[in-house]
Design a protein around this motif. Structure first.
Motif, short mmCIF file in Angstrom:
data_model
loop_
_atom_site.label_atom_id
_atom_site.label_comp_id
_atom_site.label_asym_id
_atom_site.label_seq_id
_atom_site.Cartn_x
_atom_site.Cartn_y
_atom_site.Cartn_z
N HIS A 63 -47.72 -5.85 14.66
CA HIS A 63 -48.38 -4.81 13.85
C HIS A 63 -49.89 -5.08 13.84
O HIS A 63 -50.32 -6.23 13.66
CB HIS A 63 -47.89 -4.84 12.41
CG HIS A 63 -46.42 -4.56 12.25
ND1 HIS A 63 -45.94 -3.38 11.73
CD2 HIS A 63 -45.34 -5.32 12.53
CE1 HIS A 63 -44.62 -3.42 11.71
NE2 HIS A 63 -44.22 -4.59 12.18
N HIS A 73 -56.36 -7.33 10.50
CA HIS A 73 -55.18 -8.18 10.42
C HIS A 73 -54.11 -7.75 11.42
O HIS A 73 -53.97 -6.56 11.72
CB HIS A 73 -54.58 -8.13 9.02
CG HIS A 73 -55.37 -8.90 8.01
ND1 HIS A 73 -55.26 -10.25 7.86
CD2 HIS A 73 -56.30 -8.52 7.11
CE1 HIS A 73 -56.07 -10.67 6.91
NE2 HIS A 73 -56.72 -9.65 6.43
N PHE A 74 -53.34 -8.72 11.88
CA PHE A 74 -52.17 -8.42 12.71
C PHE A 74 -51.08 -9.43 12.37
O PHE A 74 -51.37 -10.53 11.88
CB PHE A 74 -52.50 -8.47 14.21
CG PHE A 74 -53.09 -9.77 14.69
CD1 PHE A 74 -54.45 -9.98 14.66
CD2 PHE A 74 -52.28 -10.79 15.16
CE1 PHE A 74 -55.00 -11.18 15.09
CE2 PHE A 74 -52.81 -11.99 15.62
CZ PHE A 74 -54.18 -12.19 15.57
N HIS A 75 -49.85 -9.05 12.60
CA HIS A 75 -48.76 -10.02 12.47
C HIS A 75 -47.65 -9.65 13.42
O HIS A 75 -47.44 -8.47 13.74
CB HIS A 75 -48.26 -10.18 11.03
CG HIS A 75 -47.61 -8.99 10.42
ND1 HIS A 75 -46.30 -8.68 10.61
CD2 HIS A 75 -48.08 -8.03 9.59
CE1 HIS A 75 -45.99 -7.59 9.93
NE2 HIS A 75 -47.06 -7.17 9.31
N SER A 76 -46.96 -10.67 13.91
CA SER A 76 -45.91 -10.46 14.90
C SER A 76 -44.68 -11.28 14.58
O SER A 76 -44.75 -12.27 13.83
CB SER A 76 -46.41 -10.82 16.31
OG SER A 76 -46.69 -12.21 16.39
N ASN A 77 -43.59 -10.87 15.14
CA ASN A 77 -42.31 -11.59 15.04
C ASN A 77 -41.58 -11.40 16.36
O ASN A 77 -41.33 -10.28 16.78
CB ASN A 77 -41.50 -11.03 13.87
CG ASN A 77 -40.18 -11.76 13.65
OD1 ASN A 77 -39.30 -11.22 13.00
ND2 ASN A 77 -40.04 -12.96 14.16
N PHE A 101 -43.09 -16.52 14.24
CA PHE A 101 -43.90 -15.63 13.40
C PHE A 101 -45.38 -16.00 13.58
O PHE A 101 -45.74 -17.17 13.43
CB PHE A 101 -43.53 -15.79 11.93
CG PHE A 101 -42.07 -15.53 11.64
CD1 PHE A 101 -41.64 -14.28 11.19
CD2 PHE A 101 -41.12 -16.52 11.82
CE1 PHE A 101 -40.31 -14.04 10.93
CE2 PHE A 101 -39.78 -16.28 11.55
CZ PHE A 101 -39.37 -15.04 11.10
N VAL A 102 -46.18 -15.01 13.86
CA VAL A 102 -47.63 -15.23 14.01
C VAL A 102 -48.37 -14.19 13.18
O VAL A 102 -47.98 -13.02 13.13
CB VAL A 102 -48.06 -15.12 15.50
CG1 VAL A 102 -49.57 -15.15 15.64
CG2 VAL A 102 -47.43 -16.24 16.31
N SER A 103 -49.40 -14.64 12.51
CA SER A 103 -50.30 -13.74 11.79
C SER A 103 -51.72 -14.17 12.04
O SER A 103 -51.98 -15.32 12.42
CB SER A 103 -50.04 -13.77 10.28
OG SER A 103 -48.79 -13.22 9.97
N GLY A 104 -52.64 -13.28 11.77
CA GLY A 104 -54.04 -13.64 11.90
C GLY A 104 -54.93 -12.45 11.71
O GLY A 104 -54.48 -11.36 11.32
#
Lengths: 205, 201
Positions: free
Chosen positions: B135, B147-151, B167-170
């Motif tokens: 996202h 912002h972004f985050h992934s799964n 899980f990654v965010s940043g």
């Protein structure tokens, strides 16, 4: 008049079908300091009843007036008063600082609720720097049920006040068998300075 | 010709009537790899949507043990936006070894223009791939960090492969708008796989 193509009803009774399962119900844009944002079924075009089995809130660029304050939510049952339903929840988070050294992953027992009626943190410690903000999503499952408790799940991200990427996973349930038809968001202190909150319904057919 | 049902106009002049409720998730672009160095979404990311979602379907690497990664374009032609990320994963191997949940400090970036890893050590056996979602929030903002985050779920390159849920965010720590997103492996090609980009109304 109905329009039927190849046995599939495309339009009937003034509505079209097959246009996607995610329906935008309501967008609330905060452009100046606002203490609370509420979504109330039947008010201002908000639908929060048995029309959809799943509701999804999106948070975009939530900016706080006060540094290190927490974007939070509570619920109200149909016919009830006050955003003060009993919640039990879990909360864990990961973070990594811009300095490249601060990091962690773990449960945070200071931010969960155990049969408590306070507001549940969703985005913790939003920095109020000009470019600081929080984003994420909250799912609310079958809030109109009068049989089951109402579960929720949230995933959010923020640039934490001490300049770190922070990701939060919050889940729990509103421990009532009354239908939930109102949701409210606010900061733990101060205002929501700006931001967008969207409410979607997810169809089951 | 218009289409009116029950007194409500549904179609007119070649378009849906503005009053018709439509789906909020719109497929904007599909990119399919064929021994590709990267899959790049260089257009269609703008102020039209406040949220963009990328879906990864059977992303298969050429080279074993490499890392699927993302970078962002922030005003020039380069994909090099400054970013800080976090990563954590849970894993469990096919031998039923001890599972775990852990922060992955070796695969994050801090104020770096390098690509940000969104998985680590992916396996390249014929039947191995990754799948998941990323996202990206309000990339056209010129005020806020992005912002972004992934799964992502995938199989790693271990001798006894692990099922990994990562899980990654940043955030891209820039005020310039993000108008392009690029996916690649840190070495070798994307052998095959599909990435779809959606806009969320």
């Amino acid at each position: 008049m109905a329009v039927i193509s190849n046995g599939t009803t495309l339009a009937d009774a003034g509505a079209m079908s097959g246009l996607g399962s995610l329906t935008l119900i309501k967008t609330i844009t905060v452009s100046s300091g606002t203490s609370t944002v509420s979504f109330v079924d039947g008010t201002s075009s908000v639908v929060l009843d048995n029309t959809y089995p799943i509701y999804k809130f999106e948070f975009i660029n939530i900016h706080a007036s006060n540094n290190t304050t927490h974007f939070s939510f509570q619920a109200n049952v149909a016919g009830g008063s006050g955003f003060n339903e009993t919640i039990t929840s879990t909360y864990f988070r990961a973070f990594h600082g811009e300095n490249g050294t601060d990091n962690g992953l773990g449960y945070d027992g200071n931010r969960d609720l155990g049969q408590a009626t306070g507001f549940q943190e969703l985005i913790s410690g939003i920095g109020n720097d000009t470019d600081g903000n929080g984003n994420g999503e909250l799912f609310l499952f079958n809030p109109s049920s009068t049989t089951f408790v109402t579960h929720f799940m949230a995933t959010t991200v923020t640039s934490y006040a001490d300049e770190a990427a922070r990701r939060m996973h919050v889940a729990g349930y509103i421990n009532t068998t009354a239908a939930i038809d109102e949701i409210q968001f606010k900061q733990s202190a101060g205002n929501i300075d700006s931001g967008i909150i969207k409410l979607y319904g997810i169809k089951d057919s | 010709m218009g289409l009116i049902s029950n007194g409500t106009t549904l179609l007119d002049a070649g378009a849906l009537d503005g009053g018709v409720a439509t789906g909020a998730m719109t497929l904007l672009s599909t990119s399919t790899a064929s021994s590709s160095a990267n899959l790049t979404f260089a257009s269609g990311i703008n102020s039209t949507y406040k949220e963009y979602v990328f879906k990864f379907i059977d992303i298969h690497p050429q080279t074993n043990g490499k890392h699927f990664q993302v970078n962002f374009r922030d005003g020039s032609s380069a994909y090099d936006a400054t970013k800080t990320t976090l990563m954590f994963y849970s894993y469990h191997d096919e031998g039923d070894g001890t599972p775990a949940l852990a922060f992955v400090n070796s695969d994050v970036v801090a104020q770096s223009t390098d690509a940000g890893r969104i998985n680590t050590g992916q396996g390249s056996d014929n039947d191995e791939s990754c799948a998941g979602t990323l996202h990206l929030y309000n990339p056209s903002s010129t005020t806020f960090v992005k912002h972004f985050h992934s799964n992502i779920a995938y199989t790693d390159s271990s001798g006894t492969p692990n099922s990994i849920n990562v899980f990654v965010s940043g955030y891209c720590n820039v005020s310039a708008a993000i108008d392009g997103v690029q996916f690649s492996f840190n070495s070798g090609n994307i052998d095959s796989g599909t990435i779809k980009m959606y806009g969320i109304k």
